[in-house]
Scaffold this motif. Structure first.
Motif, PDB file in Angstrom:
ATOM      1  N   PRO A   8       0.774  -1.161   0.205  1.00 36.33           N
ATOM      2  CA  PRO A   8      -0.005  -0.162   0.022  1.00 36.33           C
ATOM      3  C   PRO A   8       0.854   1.275   0.120  1.00 36.33           C
ATOM      4  O   PRO A   8       1.845   1.234   0.496  1.00 36.33           O
ATOM      5  N   ASN A   9       0.360   2.126  -0.706  1.00 40.39           N
ATOM      6  CA  ASN A   9       1.083   3.582  -0.690  1.00 40.39           C
ATOM      7  C   ASN A   9       0.501   4.532   0.420  1.00 40.39           C
ATOM      8  O   ASN A   9      -0.753   4.867   0.246  1.00 40.39           O
ATOM      9  N   PRO A  10       1.377   4.898   1.392  1.00 39.37           N
ATOM     10  CA  PRO A  10       0.929   5.756   2.353  1.00 39.37           C
ATOM     11  C   PRO A  10       0.616   7.103   1.915  1.00 39.37           C
ATOM     12  O   PRO A  10      -0.674   7.612   2.511  1.00 39.37           O
ATOM     13  N   ALA A  11       1.004   7.736   0.974  1.00 39.28           N
ATOM     14  CA  ALA A  11       0.543   8.847   0.399  1.00 39.28           C
ATOM     15  C   ALA A  11      -0.772   8.681  -0.314  1.00 39.28           C
ATOM     16  O   ALA A  11      -1.712   9.785  -0.128  1.00 39.28           O
ATOM     17  N   GLU A  12      -1.150   7.666  -0.867  1.00 40.66           N
ATOM     18  CA  GLU A  12      -2.434   7.464  -1.468  1.00 40.66           C
ATOM     19  C   GLU A  12      -3.512   7.185  -0.518  1.00 40.66           C
ATOM     20  O   GLU A  12      -4.714   7.849  -0.441  1.00 40.66           O
TER      21      GLU A  12
END
Length: 128
Positions: A8-12
């Motif tokens: 998973p992308n933390p920024a997303e």
């Protein structure tokens, strides 16, 4: 969620949760179903990545459920460690807008089993 998915992308996660911060704080309109589903699924995928395992099932109907937290593997029937809540409560927990103990006390989260306390894994981000 399968092990073949990308991390998973933390920024997303931050972007999608911030986009509904008004609703999460009780001051905005409910997001569209697709946006809400994306936020729930992404935050649950993040949880499963942060706490890999199969001993706890976390359910946020109608959008997703994941198995997480190390320990005895659950394979058939109802798991002995289950957490269930609605999408708004889950995202409020993920965003640090409420805490685990409050959500348990007010009944917005149902948690059963000795491994079902997720307080050490939340919040995933802070909107405050």
């Amino acid at each position: 969620m399968s092990g073949s998915r990308r991390a998973p992308n933390p920024a997303e996660l931050r972007r999608v949760v911030e986009s509904m911060s008004g609703w999460l704080s009780g001051e905005g309109d409910k997001p569209e179903r697709r946006e809400l589903a994306t936020a729930v699924r992404l935050s649950l995928h993040t949880l499963a990545t942060d706490a890999p395992g199969n001993s706890v099932e976390v359910r946020v109907p109608p959008f997703a459920a994941v198995q997480c937290v190390g320990g005895p593997r659950h394979s058939r029937g109802t798991p002995s460690n289950v957490v269930e809540t609605d999408p708004r409560t889950w995202l409020r927990l993920a965003a640090g807008l409420t805490d685990w103990q409050t959500a348990i006390a007010d009944g917005s989260v149902s948690a059963s089993g000795t491994r079902s306390d997720l307080s050490h894994l939340l919040p995933q981000l802070r909107l405050r």
